[in-house]
Design a protein around this motif. Structure first.
Motif, PDB file in Angstrom:
ATOM      1  N   UNK A  84       6.932   0.085  18.024  1.00  0.00           N
ATOM      2  CA  UNK A  84       7.861   0.393  18.962  1.00  0.00           C
ATOM      3  C   UNK A  84       7.933   1.819  19.780  1.00  0.00           C
ATOM      4  N   UNK A  85       7.253   2.636  18.952  1.00  0.00           N
ATOM      5  CA  UNK A  85       7.041   3.971  19.593  1.00  0.00           C
ATOM      6  C   UNK A  85       5.658   4.020  20.237  1.00  0.00           C
ATOM      7  N   UNK A  86       4.827   2.728  20.152  1.00  0.00           N
ATOM      8  CA  UNK A  86       3.542   2.929  20.685  1.00  0.00           C
ATOM      9  C   UNK A  86       2.638   4.078  19.959  1.00  0.00           C
ATOM     10  N   UNK A  87       2.819   4.128  18.810  1.00  0.00           N
ATOM     11  CA  UNK A  87       1.837   4.950  17.880  1.00  0.00           C
ATOM     12  C   UNK A  87       0.739   4.041  17.190  1.00  0.00           C
ATOM     13  N   UNK A  88      -0.412   4.232  17.429  1.00  0.00           N
ATOM     14  CA  UNK A  88      -1.492   3.517  16.752  1.00  0.00           C
ATOM     15  C   UNK A  88      -2.138   4.078  15.651  1.00  0.00           C
ATOM     16  N   UNK A  89      -2.907   3.607  14.795  1.00  0.00           N
ATOM     17  CA  UNK A  89      -3.760   4.414  14.002  1.00  0.00           C
ATOM     18  C   UNK A  89      -5.066   3.805  13.654  1.00  0.00           C
ATOM     19  N   UNK A  90      -5.883   4.501  13.016  1.00  0.00           N
ATOM     20  CA  UNK A  90      -7.328   3.902  12.721  1.00  0.00           C
ATOM     21  C   UNK A  90      -7.473   4.313  11.236  1.00  0.00           C
ATOM     22  N   UNK A  91      -8.162   3.151  10.497  1.00  0.00           N
ATOM     23  CA  UNK A  91      -8.049   3.282   9.205  1.00  0.00           C
ATOM     24  C   UNK A  91      -9.611   2.906   8.772  1.00  0.00           C
ATOM     25  N   UNK A  92     -10.161   3.627   7.857  1.00  0.00           N
ATOM     26  CA  UNK A  92     -11.472   3.586   6.991  1.00  0.00           C
ATOM     27  C   UNK A  92     -11.266   3.584   5.721  1.00  0.00           C
ATOM     28  N   UNK A  93     -11.704   2.699   5.070  1.00  0.00           N
ATOM     29  CA  UNK A  93     -11.731   2.573   3.472  1.00  0.00           C
ATOM     30  C   UNK A  93     -12.666   1.705   2.817  1.00  0.00           C
ATOM     31  N   UNK A  94     -12.597   1.778   1.415  1.00  0.00           N
ATOM     32  CA  UNK A  94     -13.561   0.886   0.794  1.00  0.00           C
ATOM     33  C   UNK A  94     -12.737   0.171  -0.289  1.00  0.00           C
ATOM     34  N   UNK A  95     -13.135  -1.079  -0.156  1.00  0.00           N
ATOM     35  CA  UNK A  95     -12.607  -2.117  -1.380  1.00  0.00           C
ATOM     36  C   UNK A  95     -11.439  -2.783  -0.687  1.00  0.00           C
ATOM     37  N   UNK A  96     -11.016  -3.981  -1.390  1.00  0.00           N
ATOM     38  CA  UNK A  96     -10.152  -4.912  -0.538  1.00  0.00           C
ATOM     39  C   UNK A  96      -8.895  -4.501  -0.745  1.00  0.00           C
ATOM     40  N   UNK A  97      -8.202  -3.528  -1.564  1.00  0.00           N
ATOM     41  CA  UNK A  97      -7.099  -3.054  -1.782  1.00  0.00           C
ATOM     42  C   UNK A  97      -6.908  -1.711  -1.576  1.00  0.00           C
ATOM     43  N   UNK A  98      -7.825  -0.960  -0.660  1.00  0.00           N
ATOM     44  CA  UNK A  98      -7.652   0.464  -0.697  1.00  0.00           C
ATOM     45  C   UNK A  98      -6.513   0.919   0.278  1.00  0.00           C
ATOM     46  N   UNK A  99      -5.899  -0.035   0.908  1.00  0.00           N
ATOM     47  CA  UNK A  99      -4.547   0.459   1.626  1.00  0.00           C
ATOM     48  C   UNK A  99      -3.229  -0.118   1.148  1.00  0.00           C
ATOM     49  N   UNK A 100      -3.261  -0.180  -0.241  1.00  0.00           N
ATOM     50  CA  UNK A 100      -1.986  -0.875  -0.758  1.00  0.00           C
ATOM     51  C   UNK A 100      -0.772  -0.100  -0.930  1.00  0.00           C
ATOM     52  N   UNK A 101      -1.130   1.463  -0.842  1.00  0.00           N
ATOM     53  CA  UNK A 101      -0.097   2.185  -0.885  1.00  0.00           C
ATOM     54  C   UNK A 101       0.202   2.536   0.580  1.00  0.00           C
ATOM     55  N   UNK A 102      -0.499   2.194   1.562  1.00  0.00           N
ATOM     56  CA  UNK A 102      -0.013   2.758   3.130  1.00  0.00           C
ATOM     57  C   UNK A 102       1.269   2.188   3.778  1.00  0.00           C
ATOM     58  N   UNK A 103       1.863   2.888   4.230  1.00  0.00           N
ATOM     59  CA  UNK A 103       3.031   2.601   4.766  1.00  0.00           C
ATOM     60  C   UNK A 103       3.125   2.069   6.005  1.00  0.00           C
ATOM     61  N   UNK A 104       1.871   1.817   6.641  1.00  0.00           N
ATOM     62  CA  UNK A 104       1.866   1.373   8.201  1.00  0.00           C
ATOM     63  C   UNK A 104       1.340  -0.323   8.197  1.00  0.00           C
ATOM     64  N   UNK A 105       1.457  -0.675   6.941  1.00  0.00           N
ATOM     65  CA  UNK A 105       1.406  -2.218   6.890  1.00  0.00           C
ATOM     66  C   UNK A 105       2.092  -2.901   5.848  1.00  0.00           C
ATOM     67  N   UNK A 106       2.404  -4.144   6.008  1.00  0.00           N
ATOM     68  CA  UNK A 106       3.001  -4.558   4.667  1.00  0.00           C
ATOM     69  C   UNK A 106       1.869  -5.133   3.714  1.00  0.00           C
TER      70      UNK A 106
END
Length: 328
Positions: A162-184
């Motif tokens: 809604x705020x029009x804020x984007x983000x880029x993500x670089x990681x390793x492994x299938x669950x590297x973003x499990x703690x990220x607040x930017x996606x479910x």
């Protein structure tokens, strides 16, 4: 002669059996009157349990499992500390922090008496911590139990969109973003978390079974996150006694076999830091006070921000002027 004087006092019945006279020295006086006194330590476990250090913020108090464990181990090594009471007022928190305090209480209880005294709440990780003590005291109104494990995270992806804020993500492994607040969480991540929580829950149950001697089948009817008041918890053998802090201190003293006529000092830990003492002195030590201060200062901060962006000397507003004809 000291021996002759001692014999005379004994003949007169003024010297107790087994007592001996000793030559006075200033060092002996310091050891008997100003030396180390027997102590019972009351260690506060207050706030949300985290792994490392204790602290406080706008969100409330945090109690560090590692910090409290170090305090308990340090007290364990002191000869003048005869026992310890863990005063718990917590709704739980981190698994590792809770288990660190549990293990420290367990180490202490192998050599010296321990007790857990529950305040208004000792649930989930707070109850896990209490299991390390020899005896558990709870008032009739204490909320305890909540033998269960859960995890949650906020998902702010909709807000960012809604705020029009984007983000880029670089990681390793299938669950590297499990703690990220930017996606479910994905389905695979939810399955992974359920397996991890299942192992933590099984460990929690095994701790209760070991320390409270409650059969596993019976325990399952008391667990699964259920909450109990103190008198109900005593009925279900989750706690030992209904009583407050003074009852817990008296129980530790009796278990330490301290003579009734011997003075025992009760010390409260952890002691407040200099920073906390200063914040208390100006009335901003508690989170509620901090929030109140921010609410009071908010409008003034808004005005200061606006004024800082205005050119020097510029008018804040221009009001319309209606000139009325002067009366003759």
């Amino acid at each position: 002669e000291p021996k002759a004087f001692e014999k005379q006092l004994r003949d007169w019945g003024l010297l107790a059996r087994g007592a001996r006279l000793a030559r006075f020295t200033p060092l002996r006086m310091r050891r008997t009157r100003w030396g180390r006194q027997d102590k019972i330590a009351v260690v506060a476990v207050t706030g949300t349990i985290v792994d490392g250090r204790s602290g406080a913020g706008v969100e409330g108090k945090r109690v560090g499992g590692a910090a409290i464990a170090r305090t308990l181990d340090r007290l364990h090594r002191r000869d003048d500390v005869r026992g310890v009471v863990a005063r718990i007022d917590s709704g739980g928190g981190a698994v590792w922090g809770s288990d660190a305090m549990y293990q420290a209480l367990l180490r202490f209880s192998r050599d010296k008496p321990t007790a857990a005294s529950m305040a208004s709440m000792a649930a989930s990780g707070g109850y896990w911590t209490a299991l390390g003590a020899d005896k558990i005291f709870a008032t009739r109104a204490t909320i305890t139990g909540s033998i269960g494990i859960w995890v949650a995270k906020p998902d702010i992806s909709g807000l960012l969109a809604r705020l029009g804020v984007g983000n880029s993500h670089v990681g390793i492994g299938p669950h590297d973003g499990v703690t990220s607040l930017r996606r479910p969480w994905t389905r695979d991540e939810q399955a992974l978390l359920r397996r991890v929580l299942g192992r933590y829950y099984d460990l929690f149950l095994s701790r209760v079974t070991l320390r409270r001697k409650i059969p596993r089948a019976k325990l399952l009817t008391l667990a699964e996150g259920r909450l109990w008041l103190g008198d109900e918890a005593k009925t279900h053998k989750l706690v030992d006694y209904n009583g407050g802090l003074l009852a817990a201190i008296a129980g530790v003293r009796a278990q330490a076999d301290v003579a009734d006529d011997r003075d025992v000092r009760v010390v409260f830990l952890p002691r407040p830091t200099l920073s906390l003492q200063l914040r208390r002195a100006i009335g901003v030590a508690q989170p509620d006070a901090v929030r109140s201060l921010l609410r009071a200062a908010g409008p003034w901060l808004d005005r200061a921000t606006v004024l800082a962006h205005l050119p020097r000397g510029a008018p804040l507003a221009i009001a319309p002027v209606h000139a009325e004809p002067a009366e003759p």
